[in-house]
Design an enzyme around this catalytic site. Structure first.
Site, PDB file in Angstrom:
ATOM      1  N   LYS A 115       0.829  -1.211   0.000  1.00  0.00           N
ATOM      2  CA  LYS A 115       0.000   0.000   0.000  1.00  0.00           C
ATOM      3  C   LYS A 115       0.860   1.256   0.000  1.00  0.00           C
ATOM      4  CE  LYS A 115      -4.451  -1.443   1.767  1.00  0.00           C
ATOM      5  NZ  LYS A 115      -5.437  -1.325   2.816  1.00  0.00           N
ATOM      6  N   LYS A 198      -5.470 -10.164  -6.618  1.00  0.00           N
ATOM      7  CA  LYS A 198      -6.606 -10.392  -5.720  1.00  0.00           C
ATOM      8  C   LYS A 198      -7.811  -9.545  -6.152  1.00  0.00           C
ATOM      9  CE  LYS A 198      -6.396  -8.224  -1.734  1.00  0.00           C
ATOM     10  NZ  LYS A 198      -6.135  -7.744  -0.386  1.00  0.00           N
ATOM     11  N   LYS A 201     -11.541  -3.990  -3.750  1.00  0.00           N
ATOM     12  CA  LYS A 201     -12.417  -2.821  -3.933  1.00  0.00           C
ATOM     13  C   LYS A 201     -11.702  -1.735  -4.711  1.00  0.00           C
ATOM     14  CE  LYS A 201     -14.402  -3.512   0.659  1.00  0.00           C
ATOM     15  NZ  LYS A 201     -14.038  -3.150   2.034  1.00  0.00           N
TER      16      LYS A 201
HETATM   17  P1  TYM Z   1     -11.024  -6.065   4.487  1.00  0.00           P
HETATM   18  O1  TYM Z   1     -12.050  -5.060   4.862  1.00  0.00           O
HETATM   19  O2  TYM Z   1     -10.032  -5.699   3.428  1.00  0.00           O
HETATM   20  O3  TYM Z   1     -11.717  -7.405   4.020  1.00  0.00           O
HETATM   21  C1  TYM Z   1     -12.736  -8.019   4.780  1.00  0.00           C
HETATM   22  C2  TYM Z   1     -12.563  -9.531   4.740  1.00  0.00           C
HETATM   23  O4  TYM Z   1     -12.628  -9.983   3.375  1.00  0.00           O
HETATM   24  C3  TYM Z   1     -11.489 -10.780   3.092  1.00  0.00           C
HETATM   25  N1  TYM Z   1     -11.130 -10.574   1.672  1.00  0.00           N
HETATM   26  C4  TYM Z   1     -10.992 -11.561   0.787  1.00  0.00           C
HETATM   27  N2  TYM Z   1     -11.121 -12.903   0.917  1.00  0.00           N
HETATM   28  C5  TYM Z   1     -10.926 -13.650  -0.189  1.00  0.00           C
HETATM   29  N3  TYM Z   1     -10.610 -13.110  -1.405  1.00  0.00           N
HETATM   30  C6  TYM Z   1     -10.471 -11.782  -1.579  1.00  0.00           C
HETATM   31  N4  TYM Z   1     -10.173 -11.273  -2.780  1.00  0.00           N
HETATM   32  C7  TYM Z   1     -10.661 -10.945  -0.440  1.00  0.00           C
HETATM   33  N5  TYM Z   1     -10.605  -9.600  -0.248  1.00  0.00           N
HETATM   34  C8  TYM Z   1     -10.889  -9.403   1.052  1.00  0.00           C
HETATM   35  C9  TYM Z   1     -10.397 -10.255   4.007  1.00  0.00           C
HETATM   36  O5  TYM Z   1      -9.367 -11.198   4.202  1.00  0.00           O
HETATM   37  C10 TYM Z   1     -11.184  -9.977   5.271  1.00  0.00           C
HETATM   38  O6  TYM Z   1     -11.334 -11.150   6.031  1.00  0.00           O
HETATM   39  N6  TYM Z   1      -7.712  -5.698   8.192  1.00  0.00           N
HETATM   40  C11 TYM Z   1      -8.971  -6.271   7.812  1.00  0.00           C
HETATM   41  C12 TYM Z   1     -10.122  -5.827   8.701  1.00  0.00           C
HETATM   42  C13 TYM Z   1      -9.890  -6.018  10.173  1.00  0.00           C
HETATM   43  C14 TYM Z   1      -9.944  -7.249  10.869  1.00  0.00           C
HETATM   44  C15 TYM Z   1      -9.731  -6.905  12.235  1.00  0.00           C
HETATM   45  C16 TYM Z   1     -10.141  -8.569  10.475  1.00  0.00           C
HETATM   46  C17 TYM Z   1      -9.670  -5.044  11.082  1.00  0.00           C
HETATM   47  N7  TYM Z   1      -9.572  -5.566  12.331  1.00  0.00           N
HETATM   48  C18 TYM Z   1      -9.691  -7.896  13.216  1.00  0.00           C
HETATM   49  C19 TYM Z   1     -10.110  -9.554  11.477  1.00  0.00           C
HETATM   50  C20 TYM Z   1      -9.884  -9.209  12.816  1.00  0.00           C
HETATM   51  C21 TYM Z   1      -9.288  -5.844   6.393  1.00  0.00           C
HETATM   52  O7  TYM Z   1      -8.794  -4.860   5.931  1.00  0.00           O
HETATM   53  O8  TYM Z   1     -10.254  -6.580   5.799  1.00  0.00           O
END
Ligand code: TYM
Length: 334
Positions: A115, A198, A201
């Site tokens: 990032k 991947k 968004k």
């Molecule tokens: P975020 O908001 O980017 O994504 C939310 C969840 O979706 C999963 N994900 C995917 N899984 C499979 N294929 C993909 N292409 C894909 N894109 C996203 C992510 O792995 C995630 O599970 N840092 C985290 C949010 C967070 C969090 C936490 C998660 C903040 N605090 C504590 C668990 C525990 C994030 O940015 O997810």
């Protein structure tokens, strides 16, 4: 290590409409896990502002993620769903963790490197300490299990390192080492335009992803236009490895049907991609259209969504505040 009561925690950023990767990689598992565990699911708005956000859009995205959780089947009456910034224990614990975690650990985070890119000196401090806040999210509830997609694996390892170092530094057995739950055929859903990237968004191409709010005809046309090749579908998973776009379509269909990828491949081996795509589009329409309709219904009643968030805040605070109190005692604040 003591026997911790089992609890699930996970979070999703309100940075735009959720896509199929978020659903198959994470939210679908959130729904399944609620039959077995007490679960806490969080809209992580504080994580979202580690990069620039438009405040009005952020506000509406928070409700949209909440609506998406509920529309996908998270039971807000039995489980806890809430907004991160409404429970200050997250940022309070994150500060303690900023002092436990090491800069060297954060510097190794691949997501930060990706990032920040060449702009490392100019990104927010928040983007760098983001994984410390994530550890605080999980550990404010002494959560033992964390369902996420594959891209969060390294952050989860860091959460375990922070929990372990806190326990060692203060000579306590206070935090569990949270276990990542990364399972199913869709732990990493790839872009429909490039099977090596991947699904995300932030991809500039709308055709790279399927959104939970896409209309049926849009889903069909995105799958039709998904990148594939002119050969027939191979018959072994090994041959598929060299064809990431095809592997991705097989994995998405397998995850949507809850079946092994080898079984799906067996059904399509030797056939043309058009056959696979037709069935996949039909299947995705069946999965997504009820979710889309429910998201729309829920967003029409924002008072109810805000009431759900308020209840979630209360329930989450009841767990997190006493844990923070104990941490404050352990570190010597109290
Ligand atoms: P975020 O908001 O980017 O994504 C939310 C969840 O979706 C999963 N994900 C995917 N899984 C499979 N294929 C993909 N292409 C894909 N894109 C996203 C992510 O792995 C995630 O599970 N840092 C985290 C949010 C967070 C969090 C936490 C998660 C903040 N605090 C504590 C668990 C525990 C994030 O940015 O997810």
């Amino acid at each position: 290590m003591k026997n911790f009561e089992q609890r699930v925690f996970s979070g999703v950023q309100p940075t735009g409409t959720l896509h199929l990767g978020n659903y198959l990689g994470a939210i679908k598992n959130f729904v399944e896990l609620q039959n077995k565990y007490n679960c806490v699911y969080c809209v992580v708005d504080q994580h979202a502002i580690t990069v620039e956000q438009n405040p009005a859009e952020l506000k509406s995205n928070i409700l949209e993620v909440l609506a998406s959780f509920i529309a996908a089947g998270v039971d807000y009456k039995k489980q806890i769903i809430f907004q991160q910034s409404s429970v200050p224990a997250h940022s309070q614990l994150a500060w303690v963790f900023n002092c436990v975690s090491r800069i060297g650990w954060l510097n190794r985070m691949t997501q930060f490197k990706d990032k920040a890119g060449k702009n490392k000196e100019n990104v927010s401090v928040g983007l760098m300490v983001y994984p410390n806040l994530m550890a605080a999210d999980i550990l404010a509830y002494l959560a033992t299990h964390v369902p996420v997609g594959d891209d969060q694996k390294q952050h989860l390892e860091l959460s375990r390192d922070i929990a372990q170092k806190f326990n060692n530094d203060f000579g306590v057995d206070f935090f569990p080492l949270p276990e990542p739950l990364i399972y199913g055929n869709a732990t990493r859903v790839m872009s429909l335009r490039d099977g090596t990237k991947k699904m995300s968004k932030s991809d500039p191409s709308d055709f790279s992803r399927i959104l939970l709010t896409d209309e049926d005809d849009i889903i069909v046309s995105k799958i039709k236009k998904a990148k594939s090749d002119s050969e027939l579908i191979p018959s072994s998973l090994d041959d598929l490895e060299a064809k990431p776009e095809c592997l991705n379509l097989i994995n998405i269909l397998s995850a949507s049907l809850n079946q092994e990828a080898s079984k799906t491949l067996g059904q399509y081996a030797g056939k043309e991609y058009s056959t696979l795509k037709k069935d996949l589009a039909e299947c995705l329409v069946q999965v997504i259209s009820p979710i889309r309709v429910e998201i729309k219904n829920l967003l029409n009643n924002q008072d109810e969504l805000n009431a759900i968030l308020a209840t979630g805040t209360e329930k989450a605070s009841l767990i997190a505040n006493p844990i923070l109190e104990d941490v404050y005692k352990i570190v010597g604040f109290k």
